[in-house]
Each structure stands twice: as C-alpha cells, then as structure tokens.
Scaffold this motif. Structure first.
Motif, mmCIF file in Angstrom:
data_model
loop_
_atom_site.group_PDB
_atom_site.id
_atom_site.type_symbol
_atom_site.label_atom_id
_atom_site.label_comp_id
_atom_site.label_asym_id
_atom_site.label_seq_id
_atom_site.Cartn_x
_atom_site.Cartn_y
_atom_site.Cartn_z
ATOM 1 N N ASP A 163 0.881 -1.164 0.000
ATOM 2 C CA ASP A 163 0.000 0.000 0.000
ATOM 3 C C ASP A 163 0.922 1.219 0.000
ATOM 4 O O ASP A 163 1.615 1.488 0.987
ATOM 5 C CB ASP A 163 -0.862 -0.061 1.269
ATOM 6 N N ARG A 164 0.956 1.903 -1.129
ATOM 7 C CA ARG A 164 1.954 2.960 -1.290
ATOM 8 C C ARG A 164 1.784 4.082 -0.262
ATOM 9 O O ARG A 164 2.755 4.597 0.277
ATOM 10 C CB ARG A 164 1.905 3.530 -2.708
ATOM 11 N N GLU A 165 0.524 4.437 0.001
ATOM 12 C CA GLU A 165 0.278 5.522 0.967
ATOM 13 C C GLU A 165 0.844 5.169 2.340
ATOM 14 O O GLU A 165 1.491 5.984 2.999
ATOM 15 C CB GLU A 165 -1.226 5.814 1.076
ATOM 16 N N ALA A 166 0.557 3.914 2.760
ATOM 17 C CA ALA A 166 1.030 3.481 4.083
ATOM 18 C C ALA A 166 2.558 3.417 4.121
ATOM 19 O O ALA A 166 3.185 3.753 5.127
ATOM 20 C CB ALA A 166 0.436 2.125 4.439
ATOM 21 N N TYR A 167 3.145 3.025 2.987
ATOM 22 C CA TYR A 167 4.621 3.008 2.899
ATOM 23 C C TYR A 167 5.168 4.429 3.042
ATOM 24 O O TYR A 167 6.079 4.690 3.825
ATOM 25 C CB TYR A 167 5.052 2.362 1.585
ATOM 26 N N LEU A 168 4.587 5.361 2.308
ATOM 27 C CA LEU A 168 5.076 6.740 2.352
ATOM 28 C C LEU A 168 4.868 7.373 3.725
ATOM 29 O O LEU A 168 5.592 8.277 4.126
ATOM 30 C CB LEU A 168 4.405 7.589 1.266
ATOM 31 N N ALA A 169 3.874 6.876 4.462
ATOM 32 C CA ALA A 169 3.616 7.410 5.800
ATOM 33 C C ALA A 169 4.472 6.711 6.860
ATOM 34 O O ALA A 169 4.334 6.981 8.049
ATOM 35 C CB ALA A 169 2.133 7.254 6.140
ATOM 36 N N GLY A 170 5.330 5.796 6.409
ATOM 37 C CA GLY A 170 6.223 5.107 7.349
ATOM 38 C C GLY A 170 5.515 4.058 8.188
ATOM 39 O O GLY A 170 6.051 3.583 9.185
ATOM 40 N N GLU A 171 4.332 3.653 7.779
ATOM 41 C CA GLU A 171 3.575 2.690 8.580
ATOM 42 C C GLU A 171 3.748 1.261 8.077
ATOM 43 O O GLU A 171 3.456 0.308 8.795
ATOM 44 C CB GLU A 171 2.080 3.037 8.528
ATOM 45 N N LEU A 172 4.163 1.144 6.836
ATOM 46 C CA LEU A 172 4.284 -0.180 6.224
ATOM 47 C C LEU A 172 5.593 -0.256 5.454
ATOM 48 O O LEU A 172 6.003 0.713 4.824
ATOM 49 C CB LEU A 172 3.094 -0.379 5.285
ATOM 50 N N THR A 173 6.236 -1.420 5.539
ATOM 51 C CA THR A 173 7.464 -1.576 4.766
ATOM 52 C C THR A 173 7.316 -2.716 3.761
ATOM 53 O O THR A 173 6.957 -3.833 4.126
ATOM 54 C CB THR A 173 8.699 -1.797 5.675
ATOM 55 N N PRO A 174 7.560 -2.427 2.478
ATOM 56 C CA PRO A 174 7.579 -3.493 1.482
ATOM 57 C C PRO A 174 8.809 -4.364 1.740
ATOM 58 O O PRO A 174 9.886 -3.839 2.016
ATOM 59 C CB PRO A 174 7.728 -2.752 0.150
ATOM 60 N N VAL A 175 8.643 -5.688 1.694
ATOM 61 C CA VAL A 175 9.740 -6.589 2.033
ATOM 62 C C VAL A 175 10.166 -7.407 0.813
ATOM 63 O O VAL A 175 9.325 -7.925 0.079
ATOM 64 C CB VAL A 175 9.326 -7.541 3.175
ATOM 65 N N PHE A 176 11.491 -7.499 0.617
ATOM 66 C CA PHE A 176 12.085 -8.263 -0.477
ATOM 67 C C PHE A 176 13.053 -9.271 0.114
ATOM 68 O O PHE A 176 13.708 -8.983 1.105
ATOM 69 C CB PHE A 176 12.833 -7.333 -1.435
ATOM 70 N N PHE A 177 13.135 -10.446 -0.501
ATOM 71 C CA PHE A 177 14.069 -11.467 -0.028
ATOM 72 C C PHE A 177 15.130 -11.701 -1.091
ATOM 73 O O PHE A 177 14.860 -11.529 -2.284
ATOM 74 C CB PHE A 177 13.317 -12.777 0.243
ATOM 75 N N GLY A 178 16.321 -12.115 -0.664
ATOM 76 C CA GLY A 178 17.347 -12.398 -1.649
ATOM 77 C C GLY A 178 18.694 -12.686 -1.036
ATOM 78 O O GLY A 178 18.812 -12.941 0.165
ATOM 79 N N SER A 179 19.683 -12.634 -1.888
ATOM 80 C CA SER A 179 21.052 -12.884 -1.448
ATOM 81 C C SER A 179 21.946 -11.857 -2.127
ATOM 82 O O SER A 179 22.211 -11.932 -3.322
ATOM 83 C CB SER A 179 21.468 -14.292 -1.841
#
Ligand code: GDP
Length: 528
Positions: A241-257
């Motif tokens: 949710d882009r709005e929540a991300y921009l408000a610092g409430e949600l973080t998009p998570v990526f996995f990898g190496s």
C-alpha cells in the motif's frame, strides 16, 4: 516560482541511505546496486573500505577509511529514467551522530536484515531515528542462500519490534541449500536462483504465473510448497500500500542474497518506482518546495579530506530546491555573505567529477576553509534556515592537555576545526582556560588526538575532567538567564558556536540545578 526543468529533475531523484546492523550486508548491497547503475569501477572501492572496519583502534586504518569514505560517502547513479543518490552512513557505533545527520538528508531508507539474525540492536536504533522524520522504509531480507529464520517469523519480528506492518513484495522459494529463487507477488512471476548468479548483474530464468507448469518442471515438489505458502501469505499478510509506505507505517519486504546479486533487481525496480522524490522541507520561516527556482540547500556533514597536501575539508550540502550550476554565487545564510562556488564536487559513482548542475535531492561537496558548519543553509539571497539538524549532548568529556604550552594557538585552531566536523564537540568553560572535548563515544578522543598530531602538529593528551553531562541552556526571560549565568558561572561553558551550555559534574547536580531554576530550559540537543 516553480520551474519545469527543476520540477522534472527533482521528480526523478531518489535519495536514500541504508540502515542495518554491522555484517548484515550493507556494503555488499551497495556494491551490487552500483552494478545496476553501471558503476562497476566503484564497486571495488566500496570493498576497499571493508578491511579497516574491524581494526578501528588502528590509526592508519582509520585514516584510510576516512580518506576513501569522502568519495564513497555519496554515490550517484542513473537507473532507468531515475537518478539515485545513495548516502553512506558510517558503520561504527561511535559515529552515530554523523549517521543521524545523514538520515536528515535522505527521503527514504533501505533496511537490510540478515535473515539468520533478524532484527538486531543497531537496526532498532537507526529505525528510531528514521521514525523521527517518518522516513519511508523498504526492507531487504538478506542471505537467503544460508539457513536462516522462517520468513514469516522474520516479518513478525519486524512488525513487533519495529512497529511497522510488513508487505512482502517477493517471497523466497526455500532457503539455504534449498534456495531456488523468489516469487514476485505483485507481478505473479518467479525468478529462479542459480549458480550463475555469482558476480555480475542478475540474470536467470523467469517464469510467468505461479500456476505455470514450467514451475513444476523447474522446482519439483517445491513448486507446490511455494503455492501453499503464497496462498497463506496472501491471506494472512498485508498487501503493498503505497500511501502506508510513504507514511512510514508499512514496509515493502524483499528477499534475496546480496552476495549472489539475487533479489536486488526486484527491490531496485520497486524502489525507483515508489520511493519518494525530494519532499518540501521546513525552514524556520517557511516550507521550501523542491521545484522553486532559487537554489537552497543545507550542510549535513563535514569531513576532512585526508590528502595531506590539500588540507581542506568537504562540506556535504543537500540541494533542497532550485538548480546548482558550476561557478554560481550563493548566499551563506548564517553569516549573510555571498560566496562563489567554483569547484564543487559531485559524486557520480563512475568518477568523482566537478559538478556542472545539481538538482533537488543531489548532494554536492563544497570546499570548506573553516566558514561552513553543520546545519548551515545556502540560498540565492534569501535569509533562510533549514530546521531539524540537531547536535546531541555528548556523554563523555575530557580535558585537552598540551605537552608543549607554546602550541596553544595551534591546539585551539585544531580543536575548533575538528569539532566543526561534528563528531566531537568543544566546550570552553567561562572560568579558566580549559578546553573540554565532549563525544558520544570514547574512540573519538583517540581520533581527535591522532589528527591533532598529524594534521596540526600538536601533541595533546585527553585527561579525565569532572563533567558528566551537558545541557544547552535557554530562557525567554533574559534577566533570569543573566542571573543564572552569574550564579552558575563555574559550571557554564560556550560551545564552538558560542551557545551557552551547562556542564554538570554529575547527573544529580543537573537534576538539582534544573529544579532550582524552573525558568531555565535545559536542552539535550541543540539545533545547528
Ligand atoms: P556490512 O557490515 O553490513 O557492510 O556487511 P557486508 O556487506 O560486509 O557483509 C558481511 C558479510 O556477509 C560478508 O562476509 C559478506 O560476504 C557476507 N554476505 C553478504 N551478503 C551475503 C549473502 O547474501 N549471503 C551470504 N552467505 N553471505 C553474504
């Protein structure tokens, strides 16, 4: 007046920093991101910095580290149609103030977490700092090629400890020996991990659609496992949710190496798409929008250039509005003087060039001959001061004691200049001739002593002094302040900027003094 070119250039800038606990993979991620930006040469330079990290007591190593970090402390690279500025934050805990100020100059952050370790102590601290300015954060769970913690647990931990909802954008397919790749939940696409990923830019087979039979061919039984997990994640997890991300409430998570350069492209693609461009910034008198024509910017960091032949210092200025052109005249707002900036430094990752033009979000390096301090604002004539770049009260204090009394002048000059960099602070008591240095970490005293010797030819020692904490003092009532100053003279000092500070011999003394002087404000931070 808004300007179209400036607005467009600002809109394509992405200025960020990486926050992580040591060893989580910040350096490796930085290196790989630079590869995507085509800055292959620099990837080696970043590596060079590493050797010194565990030998912080070794002075030569420290010098090397600082020398290199002038060039690698800001890295600019183009990716797709964006211009990315990555600001490095010093790794050692003793430099945390510097890290704090760097975080005031970014628009977003990337949090790197070691999947085997989860949320670690330094990440928590840095997160608190990001929260002060509600900085949006993307998360990279690293080292999936090793056995680590369950991905669900990792996200739970982030939610619980860092109080931020997690929205997985990619999902790992197995881990450790069974690590086979990631599934992109937004694109419904699998990206397979293979041995060929060591080094270079990410490649590897992609499979469209989680129900694609090719997936079963490639993954065997792990295909069904993935489908089950993804179903669970879609039901139980948060959606991006882009709005929540921009408000610092949600973080998009990526996995990898990171070391295998796997999973980072997914991250970078979303990052340049969704991370915020330069935002309007608060100054004391008004808010400055990036697309305004006149140039404005503030200095968030000062660093000595370790080249002994050019003993000047570099002031790092973040451009907040307008465009900077080489040779331009700017107003140093604090001292109200116009200065011509002939040879500013830019940090294009491929080589350290002289700036032609810089736009909002960009960082330029100004040669500082002693007139620029952390927090200074530059404009094109307006008297303006950007807010929010604080000084923290130090926690350790020592008295500088000179071996050769004839070198007093050089000692004073050295201390003033070194303290302007901001890692340590100078206090001059109103009574007596002591020079007291305050720092947040003990290592700083060794650094200052060493640099006084090599850069100023001054031999000095730091001895214990009866100061345990400092507070900047203010009052709306000038008479009270004058009375306070008169009565408390023996515990008052001026800092480098001339601001008055109460240097308390003990915490108890500070508490009692605060109670005794209710009209005086005792502040633990001072705005530059
Ligand atoms: P920093 O202290 O956060 O800058 O961490 P580094 O980037 O130096 O990484 C710390 C160590 O972890 C180094 O030995 C890296 O090679 C290693 N490392 C980084 N990324 C990965 C990864 O994806 N997998 C594995 N197995 N090791 C990694």
């Amino acid at each position: 007046m808004p300007d179209k070119t400036i607005a467009a250039e600002a809109a394509r800038r992405r200025t960020f920093a990486i926050i992580s606990h040591p060893d989580a993979g910040k350096t490796t991620v930085t290196e790989k991101l630079l590869l995507f930006g085509g800055a292959i040469q620099l990837a080696g330079t970043v590596k060079g910095r590493k050797s010194s990290r565990h030998a912080t007591s070794d002075w030569m190593e420290m010098e090397k580290e600082r020398g290199i970090s002038v060039t690698s402390s800001v890295m600019q690279f183009a990716y797709r149609d964006r211009m990315v500025n990555l600001l490095d934050t010093p790794g050692h805990a003793d430099f945390s103030e510097d890290t704090y100020r760097t975080l005031t100059a970014v628009d977003s952050a990337l949090m790197v977490i070691d999947a085997a370790k989860g949320v670690e102590e330094r990440t928590i601290k840095l997160m608190e700092v990001c929260r002060l300015r509600t900085t949006p954060i993307m998360t990279f769970m690293n080292k999936l090629d090793r056995e680590g913690r369950d991905p669900m647990d990792l996200m739970d931990e982030v939610e619980r400890i860092l109080r931020m909802r997690c929205a997985p954008v990619t999902w790992p397919i197995g881990m450790g020996k069974r690590f086979r790749g990631v599934f992109n939940l937004l694109d419904d696409r699998v990206h397979l991990f293979g041995a060929q990923h060591a080094g270079g830019i990410e490649a590897g087979e992609t499979i469209e659609g989680i129900d694609n039979p090719r997936l079963d061919e490639a993954l065997g039984e792990q295909a069904e496992e993935l489908r089950d997990e993804v179903e669970l994640v879609r039901e139980a997890g948060n959606e991006f949710d882009r709005e929540a991300y921009l408000a610092g409430e949600l973080t998009p998570v990526f996995f990898g190496s990171a070391v295998n350069n796997f999973g980072l492209q997914e991250l970078l693609d979303r990052f340049v798409e969704h991370a915020p461009p330069p935002q309007p910034r608060a100054a004391e008198t008004r808010t400055v929008a990036p697309e305004e024509t006149p140039l404005t910017g503030f200095v968030f960091k000062i660093q000595a250039n370790m080249d002994p032949n050019h003993r000047d210092r570099i002031a790092f200025m973040r451009v907040c509005s307008g465009a900077f052109e080489r040779g331009m005249k700017v107003r140093h707002a604090r001292i109200g003087k116009d200065v011509k900036i002939a040879n500013a430094i830019t940090f294009l990752a491929s080589d350290r060039e002289h700036v032609e033009t810089a736009y909002p979000g960009d960082i330029i390096g100004l040669h500082n001959h002693g007139t620029i301090r952390i927090g200074d604002t530059f404009t094109q004539g307006e008297s303006l001061k950007f807010e929010g770049i604080p000084n923290f009260a130090p926690e350790l204090f020592r008295r500088a004691v000179l071996k050769d009394p004839m070198r007093m002048k050089a000692l004073q000059k050295g201390l003033v200049e070194l303290c302007e960099e901001g890692a340590s602070q100078l206090f001059r008591p109103l009574m007596g001739n002591d020079l007291i240095v305050g720092a947040v970490g003990a290592l700083q005293f060794d650094v200052v002593a060493h640099r006084l010797r090599t850069e100023y030819g001054v031999d000095c020692q730091f001895e214990p002094v009866n100061v345990s904490t400092a507070r900047w003092v203010y009052s709306d009532d000038p008479r009270q302040l004058a009375r306070f100053q008169e009565r408390q003279q023996e515990n008052l000092a001026e800092d480098v900027s001339g601001a008055l500070a109460y240097i308390a011999p003990s915490r108890v003394n500070l508490q009692l003094t605060e109670e005794r002087w209710p009209d005086i404000e005792f502040r633990a931070t001072r705005e530059h």
